[in-house]
Design a protein around this motif. Sequence first.
Motif, short mmCIF file in Angstrom:
data_model
loop_
_atom_site.label_atom_id
_atom_site.label_comp_id
_atom_site.label_asym_id
_atom_site.label_seq_id
_atom_site.Cartn_x
_atom_site.Cartn_y
_atom_site.Cartn_z
N TRP A 179 -6.39 4.34 6.08
CA TRP A 179 -6.48 4.02 4.66
C TRP A 179 -7.90 4.19 4.26
O TRP A 179 -8.51 3.92 3.42
CB TRP A 179 -5.97 2.62 4.37
CG TRP A 179 -4.58 2.43 4.90
CD1 TRP A 179 -4.22 1.89 6.09
CD2 TRP A 179 -3.35 2.82 4.28
NE1 TRP A 179 -2.85 1.89 6.22
CE2 TRP A 179 -2.30 2.46 5.14
CE3 TRP A 179 -3.06 3.42 3.06
CZ2 TRP A 179 -0.98 2.69 4.82
CZ3 TRP A 179 -1.74 3.66 2.77
CH2 TRP A 179 -0.71 3.30 3.63
N GLN A 238 -1.83 4.89 10.27
CA GLN A 238 -2.33 5.47 9.02
C GLN A 238 -3.78 5.06 8.81
O GLN A 238 -4.18 3.94 9.11
CB GLN A 238 -1.48 5.02 7.81
CG GLN A 238 -0.05 5.47 7.89
CD GLN A 238 0.09 6.96 8.17
OE1 GLN A 238 -0.40 7.79 7.42
NE2 GLN A 238 0.77 7.27 9.25
N TYR A 244 2.88 3.03 10.52
CA TYR A 244 2.04 2.37 9.53
C TYR A 244 0.67 2.04 10.13
O TYR A 244 -0.36 2.26 9.49
CB TYR A 244 2.73 1.10 9.03
CG TYR A 244 1.94 0.38 7.97
CD1 TYR A 244 2.09 0.70 6.63
CD2 TYR A 244 1.03 -0.62 8.30
CE1 TYR A 244 1.36 0.05 5.64
CE2 TYR A 244 0.30 -1.27 7.34
CZ TYR A 244 0.47 -0.94 6.02
OH TYR A 244 -0.26 -1.59 5.06
N ASN A 301 1.30 3.93 -3.19
CA ASN A 301 0.83 5.29 -2.96
C ASN A 301 1.95 6.21 -2.49
O ASN A 301 1.70 7.16 -1.76
CB ASN A 301 -0.30 5.29 -1.91
CG ASN A 301 -1.51 4.54 -2.38
OD1 ASN A 301 -2.05 4.82 -3.44
ND2 ASN A 301 -1.92 3.55 -1.60
N ARG A 347 0.83 -1.21 0.00
CA ARG A 347 0.00 0.00 0.00
C ARG A 347 0.87 1.25 0.00
O ARG A 347 0.56 2.21 -0.69
CB ARG A 347 -0.90 0.03 1.23
CG ARG A 347 -2.12 -0.77 1.12
CD ARG A 347 -2.95 -0.52 2.35
NE ARG A 347 -4.32 -0.82 2.08
CZ ARG A 347 -5.24 -0.91 2.99
NH1 ARG A 347 -4.94 -0.70 4.26
NH2 ARG A 347 -6.48 -1.19 2.68
#
Length: 67
Positions: free
Chosen positions: A67, A65, A62, A9, A5
Motif C-alpha cells: 500500500w 499487497q 492481502y 480502491n 482499503r
Amino acid sequence: MDWNRVEGNWKQMKGKVKEQWGRLTDDDLDVINGRRDQLEGKIQERYGLAKDQVNKDIDDWYSAQRW
C-alpha cells in the motif's frame, strides 16, 4: 485487517485480484465490487476450494499487497 482499503480502491485492485485468481471474469469482479464475502464466494465457485482455504488465500494475498 482493514478490508476498507480494498473496497475503496476496488477499481485499482481488480487487476491485482485478476492476476491472483485468473478464473474470475470481469463480470465476477463487477459483482464483487470490493466486498470480501462476494470475493470469497466467487473464488469458492470458480476454484472449488473450501471456505477456510479461501479465507487463508485472501488473507495471504492481502498481506502481500504494498500500500
